[in-house]
Enzyme design. Structure first.
Site, short mmCIF file in Angstrom:
data_model
loop_
_atom_site.label_atom_id
_atom_site.label_comp_id
_atom_site.label_asym_id
_atom_site.label_seq_id
_atom_site.Cartn_x
_atom_site.Cartn_y
_atom_site.Cartn_z
N ASN A 192 0.77 -1.11 -0.03
CA ASN A 192 0.04 0.05 -0.01
C ASN A 192 0.84 1.32 0.02
OD1 ASN A 192 0.51 0.71 2.52
ND2 ASN A 192 -0.84 -0.57 3.45
N ASN B 151 -4.39 -8.60 10.07
CA ASN B 151 -3.26 -8.02 8.98
C ASN B 151 -2.74 -6.90 9.34
OD1 ASN B 151 -4.49 -6.47 6.98
ND2 ASN B 151 -5.98 -8.05 7.14
N LYS C 155 -0.36 -0.37 32.68
CA LYS C 155 -0.58 1.25 32.77
C LYS C 155 -1.63 1.66 31.74
CE LYS C 155 2.57 3.95 34.12
NZ LYS C 155 3.90 4.98 34.16
N TYR D 279 -4.56 -2.91 -5.77
CA TYR D 279 -3.05 -2.77 -5.62
C TYR D 279 -2.28 -2.09 -6.94
CZ TYR D 279 -4.39 -5.56 -1.48
OH TYR D 279 -5.19 -6.12 -0.65
N LYS E 291 -12.65 -1.98 -3.30
CA LYS E 291 -11.66 -0.75 -2.75
C LYS E 291 -10.41 -0.66 -3.23
CE LYS E 291 -9.97 -0.82 1.75
NZ LYS E 291 -10.35 -0.65 3.22
N LYS F 296 -5.89 1.02 -3.59
CA LYS F 296 -5.13 2.02 -2.73
C LYS F 296 -4.96 3.10 -3.96
CE LYS F 296 -4.59 -1.25 0.56
NZ LYS F 296 -5.25 -0.79 1.64
N ASP G 133 -8.40 4.07 -0.66
CA ASP G 133 -7.71 4.05 0.51
C ASP G 133 -6.09 4.54 0.33
OD1 ASP G 133 -6.80 3.52 3.42
OD2 ASP G 133 -6.93 1.29 2.84
N ALA G 134 -5.99 5.75 1.14
CA ALA G 134 -4.79 6.33 1.23
C ALA G 134 -3.57 5.81 2.40
CB ALA G 134 -4.75 7.67 1.35
N ASN G 135 -4.05 4.87 3.15
CA ASN G 135 -3.41 4.30 4.37
C ASN G 135 -2.74 5.17 5.14
OD1 ASN G 135 -3.71 1.70 2.16
ND2 ASN G 135 -3.44 1.06 4.22
N GLU H 284 -10.54 6.67 2.35
CA GLU H 284 -10.45 6.06 3.67
C GLU H 284 -8.92 6.46 4.00
OE1 GLU H 284 -10.96 1.94 3.66
OE2 GLU H 284 -9.05 1.55 5.03
N GLU I 59 -8.83 2.06 11.47
CA GLU I 59 -8.37 0.67 11.55
C GLU I 59 -7.09 0.75 12.43
OE1 GLU I 59 -7.65 0.29 7.19
OE2 GLU I 59 -5.53 -0.45 7.88
N ASP J 246 -10.88 -2.57 14.36
CA ASP J 246 -10.67 -3.84 14.14
C ASP J 246 -10.40 -4.20 15.59
OD1 ASP J 246 -9.81 -6.40 13.45
OD2 ASP J 246 -8.42 -5.70 11.77
N HIS K 191 -12.17 -3.32 9.56
CA HIS K 191 -11.09 -3.59 9.05
C HIS K 191 -10.60 -5.00 9.07
CE1 HIS K 191 -6.78 -4.34 9.47
NE2 HIS K 191 -6.62 -3.86 8.11
N GLU L 227 -15.13 -5.84 5.97
CA GLU L 227 -14.17 -5.75 4.92
C GLU L 227 -13.96 -7.38 4.48
OE1 GLU L 227 -10.32 -3.95 5.84
OE2 GLU L 227 -10.03 -3.63 3.67
N SER L 228 -13.28 -7.45 3.07
CA SER L 228 -13.05 -8.60 2.84
C SER L 228 -11.85 -8.74 1.77
CB SER L 228 -14.18 -9.34 1.93
OG SER L 228 -13.99 -10.73 1.53
N TYR L 229 -11.14 -9.72 2.28
CA TYR L 229 -9.82 -9.77 1.18
C TYR L 229 -9.76 -11.12 0.23
CZ TYR L 229 -7.58 -5.85 3.80
OH TYR L 229 -7.20 -4.74 4.60
MG MG Z 1 -7.35 0.63 5.17
#
Ligand code: MG
Length: 390
Positions: free
Chosen positions: A19, A53, A99, A153, A179, A181, A209-211, A235, A261, A288, A318, A337-339
């Site tokens: 990504n 992941n 803590k 991708y 979705k 990247k 999605d720009a991560n 995203e 996420e 997530d 996520h 989400e699904s990959y």
């Molecule tokens: Mg993302």
């Protein structure tokens, strides 16, 4: 009820994807088996858990702190008034002498064990986890869950054709929303990729999605360019902890955004809602559980959402794993989400499930049903087959 043993293994979750921030060539994952003395239908109850992941294994924290605390605890500190294993009490035991704040990847380690504890708990009652969660919430579980295909991708040398082929494949699998990247190339070439993707999935069905890669200026220049595409969502534009960027994006972009996420506690989630300018009628939240202290903490996060006027239907976790699928159906969240095909054997759902029109049906096996995913089961046999009967 006693926990008699906890086994832990580190597995590869490597893939060749990338990504805007990281590649996944050395990605790893912690897996645990929580063994109990309970016998249901002639079989010893064992719960399985793993982390989502994007974060590496949390083996050190698991071995040094959390697993010993569970194994050394007085059994009364792990059992609820109903006599069953109580993941909420187990959570308090795991977090003894920790803590507040600075969550780091401790939240990942707790999430791994929390998943296994909920799996074991639902198996003790011989019901799927989503049914247990729905019963506790006095509601009927959703009969199917909205899912979208995450991927999109970069394909060096064949970017447009590779992206279009990938999305055609997702549509063939039954998804309607996909979705992709962005942010690993410049705005102009990302716009070319988006236009190519829209030709396959159609307007309104594309997320980007720009991560967390963009600074404020880049976030806003992308926002201005993206408006014309009427995206499903935009995203994680800026750093996940930079709430000012998210707030500026909300001001400048009147279409849906999504993030969350990489926020790992209910306190972080609350700060996002307090300071991130997110809009309960428009935006999506992506916390997530398998990275952020598990379902016990997720209940606290959902309480915060309620306090700030958010419907749980705005939450689309996520990760693309089956734990979130159960939580979504059991507690009435918005989707998952699904990959498809990525992050195996941890990503994806039981083999018997089907996606149709971007909705997936639910497993009927007790617990999470992870053993009904052939490649996950094979991994369990390889990792723990010498110690337990899978
Ligand atoms: Mg993302």
């Amino acid at each position: 009820m006693r926990i008699t043993a906890i086994y832990e293994s580190v597995e590869s979750i490597a893939s060749d994807i990338q990504n805007a921030y990281i590649n996944f060539s050395k990605m790893t994952c912690s897996v645990v088996a929580v063994v109990t003395d309970q016998i249901v239908d002639g079989k010893q109850v064992v719960g399985y858990g793993f982390n989502s992941n994007g974060r590496y294994n949390a083996s050190g924290i698991l071995k040094d702190r959390l697993i010993p605390r569970l194994l050394e605890a007085d059994p009364s500190h792990l059992v609820g008034d109903d006599g069953y294993l109580d993941p909420h009490k187990a959570w308090d035991t795991m977090m003894t002498n920790e803590k507040p704040g600075g969550h780091g990847e401790r939240s990942v380690a707790v999430g791994v064990l929390d998943m296994a504890l909920w799996d074991a708990r639902a198996k003790m009652q011989s019901i799927p986890l989503y049914q247990l969660l729905a019963d506790r919430a006095n509601r009927e579980p959703d009969s199917k869950v909205w899912v979208y295909a995450a991927g999109g991708y970069y394909y060096p040398g064949k970017d447009i054709a590779g992206l279009q082929d990938e999305f055609r494949h997702y549509l063939d699998l039954g998804y309607t929303v996909c979705k992709m990247k962005i942010g690993a190339s410049d705005l102009s070439s990302d716009c070319d990729r988006i236009e190519a993707a829209l030709k396959i999935v159609g307007e309104g069905n594309l997320c980007v999605d720009a991560n967390g890669r963009f600074d404020l200026e880049t976030t806003l220049s992308y926002a201005a360019a993206l408006k014309q595409y009427h995206l499903f969502w935009y995203e994680e534009a800026g750093d996940p902890l930079d709430f000012e960027i998210q707030a500026a994006l909300s001001d400048a972009y009147d279409l849906p955004t999504a993030t969350g996420e990489n926020l790992f506690s209910h306190q972080d989630a609350r700060n996002l809602l307090r300071y991130g300018g997110m809009r309960p009628d428009l935006d999506y939240l992506q916390f997530d559980c398998a990275l952020s202290y598990g379902l016990v903490e997720y209940y606290r996060t959902l309480d915060i959402l309620h306090e700030y006027g958010w419907s749980p239907r705005r939450v689309v976790p996520h990760g693309g794993h089956q734990m979130s699928l159960h939580i979504v159906a059991g507690l009435g969240l918005g989707g998952n989400e699904s990959y498809p095909g990525v992050f195996q054997p941890f990503g994806g759902f039981s083999d018997e499930l089907d996606v149709e029109q971007s909705f997936v049906n639910l497993p009927s096996a007790p617990g999470l049903g992870l053993e009904n995913k052939a490649n996950f089961r094979a991994m369990l046999v390889e990792a723990f087959g010498n110690q337990i009967t899978i």
